[in-house]
Design an enzyme around this catalytic site. Structure first.
Site, PDB file in Angstrom:
ATOM      1  N   ASN A 110      41.988  42.783  43.372  1.00 31.49           N
ATOM      2  CA  ASN A 110      43.189  42.430  42.610  1.00 31.49           C
ATOM      3  C   ASN A 110      44.336  43.272  43.150  1.00 31.49           C
ATOM      4  O   ASN A 110      44.394  44.470  42.920  1.00 31.49           O
ATOM      5  CB  ASN A 110      42.952  42.732  41.119  1.00 31.49           C
ATOM      6  N   TRP A 111      45.255  42.611  43.858  1.00 29.35           N
ATOM      7  CA  TRP A 111      46.350  43.355  44.495  1.00 29.35           C
ATOM      8  C   TRP A 111      47.488  43.685  43.539  1.00 29.35           C
ATOM      9  O   TRP A 111      48.448  44.344  43.925  1.00 29.35           O
ATOM     10  CB  TRP A 111      46.906  42.549  45.670  1.00 29.35           C
ATOM     11  N   LYS A 112      47.408  43.178  42.326  1.00 27.39           N
ATOM     12  CA  LYS A 112      48.483  43.400  41.343  1.00 27.39           C
ATOM     13  C   LYS A 112      49.834  43.044  41.985  1.00 27.39           C
ATOM     14  O   LYS A 112      49.910  42.096  42.759  1.00 27.39           O
ATOM     15  CB  LYS A 112      48.460  44.840  40.840  1.00 27.39           C
ATOM     16  N   HIS A 114      43.563  39.750  32.318  1.00 26.75           N
ATOM     17  CA  HIS A 114      43.519  41.124  32.830  1.00 26.75           C
ATOM     18  C   HIS A 114      44.188  42.042  31.811  1.00 26.75           C
ATOM     19  O   HIS A 114      45.156  41.653  31.155  1.00 26.75           O
ATOM     20  CB  HIS A 114      44.245  41.197  34.177  1.00 26.75           C
ATOM     21  N   GLU A 136      46.225  44.377  32.022  1.00 25.48           N
ATOM     22  CA  GLU A 136      47.677  44.568  32.176  1.00 25.48           C
ATOM     23  C   GLU A 136      48.436  43.367  31.617  1.00 25.48           C
ATOM     24  O   GLU A 136      49.525  43.516  31.070  1.00 25.48           O
ATOM     25  CB  GLU A 136      48.017  44.823  33.660  1.00 25.48           C
ATOM     26  N   GLU A 174      36.076  45.376  32.347  1.00 22.55           N
ATOM     27  CA  GLU A 174      36.989  46.388  32.861  1.00 22.55           C
ATOM     28  C   GLU A 174      37.439  47.284  31.715  1.00 22.55           C
ATOM     29  O   GLU A 174      38.399  46.948  30.999  1.00 22.55           O
ATOM     30  CB  GLU A 174      38.216  45.728  33.471  1.00 22.55           C
ATOM     31  N   GLY A 210      42.816  52.077  37.030  1.00 25.82           N
ATOM     32  CA  GLY A 210      43.897  52.828  37.670  1.00 25.82           C
ATOM     33  C   GLY A 210      43.942  54.295  37.278  1.00 25.82           C
ATOM     34  O   GLY A 210      44.944  54.971  37.529  1.00 25.82           O
ATOM     35  N   SER A 262      38.540  51.657  38.592  1.00 27.47           N
ATOM     36  CA  SER A 262      38.465  52.762  39.558  1.00 27.47           C
ATOM     37  C   SER A 262      37.220  52.688  40.439  1.00 27.47           C
ATOM     38  O   SER A 262      36.609  53.710  40.752  1.00 27.47           O
ATOM     39  CB  SER A 262      38.550  54.108  38.828  1.00 27.47           C
ATOM     40  N   GLY A 321      40.976  47.207  42.035  1.00 30.28           N
ATOM     41  CA  GLY A 321      42.432  47.254  42.128  1.00 30.28           C
ATOM     42  C   GLY A 321      42.850  48.104  43.318  1.00 30.28           C
ATOM     43  O   GLY A 321      42.851  47.657  44.472  1.00 30.28           O
ATOM     44  N   GLY A 322      43.174  49.367  43.050  1.00 33.16           N
ATOM     45  CA  GLY A 322      43.731  50.267  44.071  1.00 33.16           C
ATOM     46  C   GLY A 322      42.975  50.275  45.393  1.00 33.16           C
ATOM     47  O   GLY A 322      43.589  50.190  46.469  1.00 33.16           O
TER      48      GLY A 322
END
Ligand code: PEP
Length: 266
Positions: free
Chosen positions: A12-14, A105, A107, A175, A181, A221, A242-243
């Site tokens: 997930n590149w956000k 998600h 966010e 998640e 994150g 993470s 993500g990251g």
């Protein structure tokens, strides 16, 4: 006997990477993981998928369409068209060749007002458009500390799935919000017990077949050095990253950790 679940490692590149950067990533990912026909080169590979921002999707589709690497949208609307400024219909994603779309998600839930009800509508609309939704669920730290993790997960699953969704596949990503994150990953035991709960819930409330065949991803993470242990949990079928999905090297290393587990190396 149902078919074995094919593990999925999804990035997930956000809101990172415009079209040029996304294209370069997709080209490099393809180069590192597939042969000239776009087929995965390593035995026991998990499936790979990336979720770029909408504006980068056409560039990614141009590179990855027809290969064994999948891609999808980070969100969609539930209607197929209409006066919904700024929204994207699931059919538009299908037209670009997307195999997946993220739904709910954390966010989107916490920053953009996504509710259990909108998740239900989006999930059904995605399936109807021929796209596999990845339904995200997870508890906040306060909810975990108040011992409400299973209640929250059950509420999120029930809301999105209780009216039987249209026939078609979906994936669930667990998640924990406190792990997204933050650099703080759920332990394999913490993640494993929630995944087990989700699988049992699907089996009891939808059907034994759906409980057995639905892929459950862990997200929060995930890094190359913690994913191997998470994959050992029997109900974890991959990761939503993500990251660590923003660099080809770390994304491929996570896939490599899944592969090592699948081929019995760890
Ligand atoms: C995510 O965005 O879904 C996620 C899990 O992020 P991170 O891996 O950075 O925690």
């Amino acid at each position: 006997m149902s078919e074995p679940r094919i593990p999925l490692v999804a990035g997930n590149w956000k809101m990172y990477k415009g079209p040029a950067e996304a294209r370069a990533f997709a080209e490099e990912l393809l180069r590192q993981t597939t042969n000239d026909e776009g087929e995965m080169t390593k035995a026991g590979n998990p499936e790979l998928a990336v979720f770029p921002p909408f504006t980068a999707l056409p560039a990614v589709a141009e590179i990855l369409r027809g290969t064994s690497i999948s891609y999808g949208g980070q969100n969609c609307h539930w209607e197929s068209s209409g006066a919904f400024t700024g929204e994207t219909a699931p059919g538009f994603l299908a037209e670009l060749g997307c195999q997946y779309v993220l739904v709910g998600h954390s966010e989107r839930r916490s920053l953009f007002g996504e509710t259990d009800e909108t998740c239900r509508k989006k999930l059904a609309a995605a399936i109807a458009a021929g796209i596999e939704p990845v339904l995200c669920c997870g508890e906040t730290l306060a909810e975990r500390e108040a011992d409400r993790t299973f209640d929250v997960i059950e509420r999120q699953l029930r809301a999105a799935l209780a009216d039987p969704p249209p026939p078609g596949r979906f994936t669930v990503a667990y998640e924990p919000v406190w792990a997204i994150g933050t650099g703080r990953t759920a332990t394999p035991v913490q993640a494993g017990e929630v995944h087990h709960f989700i699988r049992e819930w699907l089996g009891r409330n939808i059907s034994a077949e759906i409980g057995e065949r639905t892929r459950l991803l862990y997200g929060g993470s995930v890094k190359p050095d913690n994913f191997g242990e998470l994959m050992k949990q029997p109900d974890i079928d991959g990761a939503l990253v993500g990251g660590a999905s923003l660099q080809v090297t770390s994304f491929c290393s996570i896939a490599g950790a899944a592969r090592s587990y699948l081929t019995g190396l760890i």
